[in-house]
Design an enzyme around this catalytic site. Structure first.
Site, PDB file in Angstrom:
ATOM      1  N   ILE A  73     -12.903  -1.496   6.611  1.00 50.72           N
ATOM      2  CA  ILE A  73     -13.036  -0.550   5.492  1.00 50.72           C
ATOM      3  C   ILE A  73     -14.303  -0.861   4.695  1.00 50.72           C
ATOM      4  CG2 ILE A  73     -11.944   0.325   3.383  1.00 50.72           C
ATOM      5  CD1 ILE A  73      -9.208  -0.349   4.758  1.00 50.72           C
ATOM      6  N   ARG A 130      -5.454  -4.285  -2.373  1.00 54.82           N
ATOM      7  CA  ARG A 130      -4.118  -4.707  -2.773  1.00 54.82           C
ATOM      8  C   ARG A 130      -4.132  -5.062  -4.258  1.00 54.82           C
ATOM      9  NH1 ARG A 130      -2.743  -2.537   1.147  1.00 54.82           N
ATOM     10  NH2 ARG A 130      -1.480  -3.276   2.883  1.00 54.82           N
ATOM     11  N   HIS A 190      -1.593   4.619  -4.578  1.00 52.11           N
ATOM     12  CA  HIS A 190      -1.815   4.008  -3.263  1.00 52.11           C
ATOM     13  C   HIS A 190      -1.942   5.081  -2.161  1.00 52.11           C
ATOM     14  CE1 HIS A 190      -1.164  -0.015  -0.968  1.00 52.11           C
ATOM     15  NE2 HIS A 190      -1.991   0.770  -0.313  1.00 52.11           N
ATOM     16  N   GLU A 227       3.745  -1.973  -7.863  1.00 56.57           N
ATOM     17  CA  GLU A 227       3.613  -0.534  -7.587  1.00 56.57           C
ATOM     18  C   GLU A 227       5.004   0.070  -7.603  1.00 56.57           C
ATOM     19  OE1 GLU A 227       1.437   0.068  -3.952  1.00 56.57           O
ATOM     20  OE2 GLU A 227      -0.359  -0.859  -4.784  1.00 56.57           O
TER      21      GLU A 227
HETATM   22  C1  DGY Z   1      -3.008  -0.373   4.555  1.00 55.63           C
HETATM   23  O1  DGY Z   1      -2.997   0.139   5.675  1.00 55.63           O
HETATM   24  O2  DGY Z   1      -2.913  -1.584   4.378  1.00 55.63           O
HETATM   25  C2  DGY Z   1      -3.186   0.560   3.415  1.00 55.63           C
HETATM   26  O3  DGY Z   1      -3.009  -0.041   2.183  1.00 55.63           O
HETATM   27  C3  DGY Z   1      -2.293   1.769   3.571  1.00 55.63           C
HETATM   28  O4  DGY Z   1      -2.871   2.798   2.852  1.00 55.63           O
END
Ligand code: DGY
Length: 348
Positions: free
Chosen positions: A158, A238, A286, A267
């Site tokens: 990501i 997170r 989220h 959350e």
């Molecule tokens: C993950 O895949 O860990 C993400 O937080 C889900 O959106």
């Protein structure tokens, strides 16, 4: 031989469950809220495989009751909801769904950066409240992304997609991660900095590290104090990466300019959480990976991982590969109908 039994902890988008239902006996938790602790423990105890979400806690106590369980397939790239050490001790394979959500999560990260920098949510509130009276040269002035410095903490799948998009927007990019990535540094024309240097230099700081004992509260009073007073913190990774008490102090005292959080701890936040009373914070539920196509891909990949494992093969996205040998032996002895070569993988 009976088909393997699989418990799925929520209904999934797309056709993933049809693929699973063809090959296994499945029980799906169909409520909007996750199964309670007792239901989860009981269902998993009766299953050969379980398809979990990040809201399902798979811990030592639950695994202790799950004597049939061969595989936990988590529909997420993160897997901090699972005690992997406890799973390995019981020779249970754990899998995850990396890759398929990186682009979508990166797009949402950029969306949050824009929203915070250009005060999109404040603007919407102003209009709805009827308090906006006229166009004005000083109404809700924000900051440009173009030319600003983005500091990325965590350079996995990501992080690198965020870097690519940020470069395309004309941002300068620096990053910090456990290991340097020289190939990516060249490709995205970005440089590696120590964490303290990154925090001092960046106009935007975006978190993309997994949650581990090393990264918990990586953003705390001390690290927030290093950031520019004009900086914006973005978290789509997170919640517990950030010490939220420290973040509240920094935001309310103007030590940093704003924060955009798609993830929090806990959350959801309590409605009276002090963070929600601050105008310079955006909080979303989220949803960084929540596009129709991506959630369908995540579901399919989670099912593929599960079926691979129930075919006695080690899925590509297994987390605890160190137990492969004894795990294969456990599958062989388990008596579940091995599913054989019946699985079609989607392209990566
Ligand atoms: C993950 O895949 O860990 C993400 O937080 C889900 O959106």
């Amino acid at each position: 031989m009976p088909k393997p039994r699989v418990f799925v902890t929520r209904h999934l988008p797309g056709d993933a469950l049809d693929q699973l239902a063809d090959k296994a006996e499945i029980a799906v938790w169909r409520n909007a809220l996750p199964p309670g602790r007792d239901e989860l423990v009981q269902e998993v105890a009766r299953s050969d495989g379980v398809l979990t979400l990040l809201s399902d806690r798979i811990d030592d106590e639950l695994l202790d009751r799950a004597t049939r369980l061969l595989v936990v397939s988590n529909m997420a790239t993160g897997f901090d909801n699972i005690d992997v050490v406890a799973a390995s001790r019981r020779i249970v394979l754990v899998t995850r769904t990396p890759g398929v959500l990186s682009a979508t999560t990166a797009e949402y990260t950029i969306a949050l950066m824009f929203a915070a920098a250009r005060r999109v949510v404040e603007g919407d509130r102003l209009v709805r409240s009827g308090e906006w009276k006229t166009w004005g040269p000083e109404v809700l002035l924000g900051r440009d992304l173009s030319g600003a410095m983005l500091g990325i903490i965590g350079m996995g799948g990501i992080g690198r997609e965020v870097a690519r998009r940020a470069r395309a927007l004309g941002m300068r990019v620096v990053y910090f991660s456990r290991n340097r990535k020289p190939g990516l540094e060249r490709r995205h024309r970005m440089s590696f900095l120590r964490l303290d240097e990154l925090l001092r230099e960046s106009d935007f700081v975006s978190l993309h590290a997994p949650l581990t004992s090393e990264t918990r509260h990586i953003i705390d009073d001390e690290t927030l104090a290093l950031m520019k007073s004009t900086a914006i913190l973005v978290n789509t990774a997170r919640g517990p990466l950030v010490d939220q008490g420290a973040l509240y102090r920094a935001l309310s005292l103007g030590r940093i300019a704003g924060a955009a959080l798609d993830v929090t701890d806990p959350e959801p936040l309590e409605p009276n959480d002090p963070l929600l009373g601050l105008p310079n914070v955006i909080v979303t539920p989220h949803i960084a990976s929540a596009s129709v196509a991506t959630r369908s891909r995540m579901g399919r990949l989670a099912v593929e991982n599960l079926l691979e494992a129930l075919a006695g093969r080690v899925p590509k996205h297994a987390v605890n590969r160190d137990i492969v040998r004894p795990w294969r032996e456990r599958v062989r002895k388990s008596g579940v109908a091995i599913l054989g070569d019946m699985i079609e993988r989607q392209p990566d």
